[in-house]
Design a protein around this motif. Sequence first.
Motif: not given
Length: 661
Positions: A317-326, A344-363
């Motif tokens: 959450x803290x760094x997602x806005x600054x992260x470069x493409x790669x 290793x983790x349930x998909x339910x737990x991974x989902x919010x972080x996966x969504x955050x990264x996919x949304x960031x990628x979309x930018x």
Amino acid sequence: MKYLKPYFTLFALTLLCQAYAQPKESLTYEPQRPLPGQTLAISYSPAGTPLQGKKDIRGVVYLYNNYQWQTIDLALKPTGKEQFNAALPLAKDCGAAVFKFMAGDSTDNNHDKSYVIMLGDPAGGMYNAPGAYAAWGLLRAKRFGYGIPGYFKNPQITDTAFYYWMNNEITRHPKESSEELAVPFAKGIYAYQGQAGIKRINNAITFLSQRGGEKNLMRVREIYSTVLRQKAPADSLDNLMATEFPHGSIAALRAYQKLNGERDFAKKISLSEQFLVDFPQSAADPAFDEENRISYAAVYQNIIILNAMNKNFDVLNRYIGQMPYYAVIVVYYKIIQIAHNRKDESDEKLFPYAKMLVDKMETFRNQQPSEYWYLAPSEWKKQFENDMANSFLITHVNLLKNIGKYDEALQYALQAQQTLGYKKAALNNDEVFLLNHQGRKAETDEVLIKSMYENQSSPEMIALIKDNYIHQYKSADGFDNYLQSLKNAAEAKASTAKLEMLNKEMPDWNMYDASGKLIRFKDLRGKTLVMDFWASWCVPCKASFPGMQLAVEKYRNDPDVEFYFVDTEERAPDYKAQINQFIKDNHYPFHVLFDNKLKGGSMTEEVYNSICKAFSISGIPQKLIIDKNGRLRFLAVGYKGSPSALADEIAAMVEATKKVN
């Protein structure tokens, strides 16, 4: 007379380079001597080029503006058969324009000679505009660290020619170019004149030092380091700049080297966090960072991935806005894809972080990263869609499907297929499930057929095709031939044609199976054997099992072919129970063998090691096809992702092996 030859060489070089710089009749333009600030009327004809007769021809222009490359699309308009026109506005600081034309996978860059227009000097006279000489020289100077990535297949420029063009630029336009081109100019002098050019190089160093500032001192440092190879003055400058510019490039390099060498994870995270505070990427010098392997992506990875290893995903959450493409791509792979594949983790737990990264990628879709400067917007769009589909959406669709977000999963699946074109079996399988869930039978059947054509189908998909076949024909007779007819015959033939038959002696082995029975290699003579080495921790091994299941089922009634799935490289004390449960849970009809421990070892790897040593290979999944006489005929390592293609590959190797006995 001794000075005549070099000057004659340079004069001849001028004529030769001018001849090459003039586009042939394929590319014409008005005015014939364009000036910065004007609009060029471009005319292009693909006749006689690699694009002749091609459709959907497009153009890309590399503009050398103020000594920096800028890449744009060229809006071509068809005006007749094999004829296209375009208007190209030129900036007031433009020195040259470089063109390439494309259609599909074919490119026309004037047969690797380039299409280049060097602009005239707006001040008048016979000289070219500021930047024109430099652009022509730098364009081909890949070995000096310059040029446009991917423009040439084989960029060539002699040391003499590179010096000539840099010298012309500095001489004709010293006010504009002296600082920007000091380093390539020094490289050109030394490449052409060697030690005889040291005096002029030292003059350049003096000039830059007198102008001052961090950028110019960094240029002096590069000349000492890469041209003159003088470590002492370069180190002295480093110390000076680290003190004078505590948030500059040298200070950043030292801080990066320190965090990169740190082995304590907590300290590495702390140093990485401080690095981003002291040296924000927005203030960095990308060229220096690339040359010195300073990777901001790696810094973000240190922080996020090392925290994720301690189950602290919230740091994202803290760094997602600054992260470069790669960094976004790597972090998604490391903390989402691997955890998802290994469970290793349930998909339910991974989902919010996966969504955050996919949304960031979309930018990044409409924010092209600076490191991709050499791509025109249309090329960037293609690059982005490819990275999005391959690095995110295949996994993301499966994750969304697993947590019941079917509508969202289907939208992403449809998006990914625009790029992947049914060439990824895992995505095809999920799309079929999602369409089926919505009762969209016609679309489901279409995906089944398209996937089978690409030979990218799962056992579940093949079962659905078989159900459709039986429903239509009231019988399963002829289904195997029908299934084969759905595949791209040319592609299937090309794939199997790559298989290389061997004839090597196999090491002897004895292993116990899951029921405790001892299986001896020498007792299996007379049968064609398929041995699949795998491990419980190996994700691609397990991913290949649906394809291996198809192969096992194909030969289930053939008494002369036997499959053995050799579990290897295990350490856990209860690994056999885990393996047996895994096979049972997934209903795999596999005959499992357990590798033996090496004497004095803690891991089961005896037979696997003997195979690796005998055939100079390593890695799992590893599949061996052995003939009736106990000789190795085929060996394949890895898994390419398609169950149906794997089954076909195994079948092709088995059939070829049976014929040699």
